[in-house]
Design a protein around this motif. Structure first.
Motif, PDB file in Angstrom:
ATOM      1  N   ALA A  44       0.821  -1.216   0.000  1.00  0.00           N
ATOM      2  CA  ALA A  44       0.000   0.000   0.000  1.00  0.00           C
ATOM      3  C   ALA A  44       0.856   1.268   0.000  1.00  0.00           C
ATOM      4  O   ALA A  44       0.446   2.292  -0.533  1.00  0.00           O
ATOM      5  CB  ALA A  44      -0.935  -0.004   1.208  1.00  0.00           C
ATOM      6  N   ASN A  45       2.043   1.191   0.619  1.00  0.00           N
ATOM      7  CA  ASN A  45       2.902   2.368   0.734  1.00  0.00           C
ATOM      8  C   ASN A  45       4.368   1.955   0.624  1.00  0.00           C
ATOM      9  O   ASN A  45       5.042   1.769   1.633  1.00  0.00           O
ATOM     10  CB  ASN A  45       2.651   3.091   2.063  1.00  0.00           C
ATOM     11  N   PRO A  46       4.905   1.815  -0.589  1.00  0.00           N
ATOM     12  CA  PRO A  46       6.297   1.402  -0.778  1.00  0.00           C
ATOM     13  C   PRO A  46       7.321   2.328  -0.124  1.00  0.00           C
ATOM     14  O   PRO A  46       8.456   1.934   0.119  1.00  0.00           O
ATOM     15  CB  PRO A  46       6.470   1.389  -2.303  1.00  0.00           C
ATOM     16  N   ASP A  47       6.925   3.565   0.191  1.00  0.00           N
ATOM     17  CA  ASP A  47       7.850   4.493   0.847  1.00  0.00           C
ATOM     18  C   ASP A  47       8.294   3.991   2.219  1.00  0.00           C
ATOM     19  O   ASP A  47       9.293   4.470   2.764  1.00  0.00           O
ATOM     20  CB  ASP A  47       7.217   5.878   1.002  1.00  0.00           C
ATOM     21  N   LEU A  48       7.575   3.017   2.792  1.00  0.00           N
ATOM     22  CA  LEU A  48       7.976   2.450   4.084  1.00  0.00           C
ATOM     23  C   LEU A  48       9.353   1.792   4.010  1.00  0.00           C
ATOM     24  O   LEU A  48      10.023   1.644   5.028  1.00  0.00           O
ATOM     25  CB  LEU A  48       6.951   1.417   4.570  1.00  0.00           C
ATOM     26  N   LEU A  49       9.770   1.419   2.809  1.00  0.00           N
ATOM     27  CA  LEU A  49      11.064   0.759   2.634  1.00  0.00           C
ATOM     28  C   LEU A  49      12.211   1.735   2.454  1.00  0.00           C
ATOM     29  O   LEU A  49      13.369   1.330   2.468  1.00  0.00           O
ATOM     30  CB  LEU A  49      11.024  -0.183   1.427  1.00  0.00           C
ATOM     31  N   LYS A  50      11.909   3.027   2.298  1.00  0.00           N
ATOM     32  CA  LYS A  50      12.986   3.997   2.148  1.00  0.00           C
ATOM     33  C   LYS A  50      13.780   4.089   3.434  1.00  0.00           C
ATOM     34  O   LYS A  50      13.216   3.989   4.521  1.00  0.00           O
ATOM     35  CB  LYS A  50      12.413   5.373   1.797  1.00  0.00           C
ATOM     36  N   PRO A  51      15.096   4.273   3.310  1.00  0.00           N
ATOM     37  CA  PRO A  51      15.924   4.382   4.528  1.00  0.00           C
ATOM     38  C   PRO A  51      15.453   5.529   5.412  1.00  0.00           C
ATOM     39  O   PRO A  51      15.058   6.580   4.909  1.00  0.00           O
ATOM     40  CB  PRO A  51      17.326   4.675   3.994  1.00  0.00           C
ATOM     41  N   GLN A  52      15.471   5.280   6.701  1.00  0.00           N
ATOM     42  CA  GLN A  52      15.080   6.313   7.650  1.00  0.00           C
ATOM     43  C   GLN A  52      16.215   7.319   7.812  1.00  0.00           C
ATOM     44  O   GLN A  52      17.380   6.960   7.813  1.00  0.00           O
ATOM     45  CB  GLN A  52      14.744   5.688   9.015  1.00  0.00           C
ATOM     46  N   LYS A  53      15.879   8.563   7.964  1.00  0.00           N
ATOM     47  CA  LYS A  53      16.876   9.617   8.145  1.00  0.00           C
ATOM     48  C   LYS A  53      17.495   9.493   9.533  1.00  0.00           C
ATOM     49  O   LYS A  53      16.787   9.328  10.516  1.00  0.00           O
ATOM     50  CB  LYS A  53      16.182  10.973   7.997  1.00  0.00           C
ATOM     51  N   ASN A  54      18.789   9.551   9.596  1.00  0.00           N
ATOM     52  CA  ASN A  54      19.495   9.503  10.871  1.00  0.00           C
ATOM     53  C   ASN A  54      19.498  10.904  11.459  1.00  0.00           C
ATOM     54  O   ASN A  54      20.287  11.755  11.063  1.00  0.00           O
ATOM     55  CB  ASN A  54      20.920   8.984  10.671  1.00  0.00           C
TER      56      ASN A  54
END
Length: 70
Positions: A44-54
């Motif tokens: 539903a939301n592929p952006d969940l796989l983007k690396p999280q900002k440190n």
């Protein structure tokens, strides 16, 4: 993007459910329902796989070793 939810047997842990992206494990689950939920959230939301900002790095915040172990 090739996303899969697979059932795998691991030594000592029994059956586990793994969400794999392009053949690499993203996250493991002990319960199939949890794996299915996570899989569907990613679909539903592929952006969940983007690396999280440190945030520590981006804000140039440094912590002493003592602070990081608390």
């Amino acid at each position: 993007m090739n996303l899969e939810l697979l059932e795998e047997t691991t030594p000592g842990s029994g059956t586990m459910y793994v969400v794999r992206l392009d053949g690499s494990a993203v996250k493991w689950f002990a319960h199939k329902a949890d794996g299915e939920k996570y899989y569907n959230e990613i679909i539903a939301n592929p952006d969940l796989l983007k690396p999280q900002k440190n945030i520590l790095k981006s804000q140039e915040i440094s912590l002493s070793l003592e602070q990081t172990n608390n």
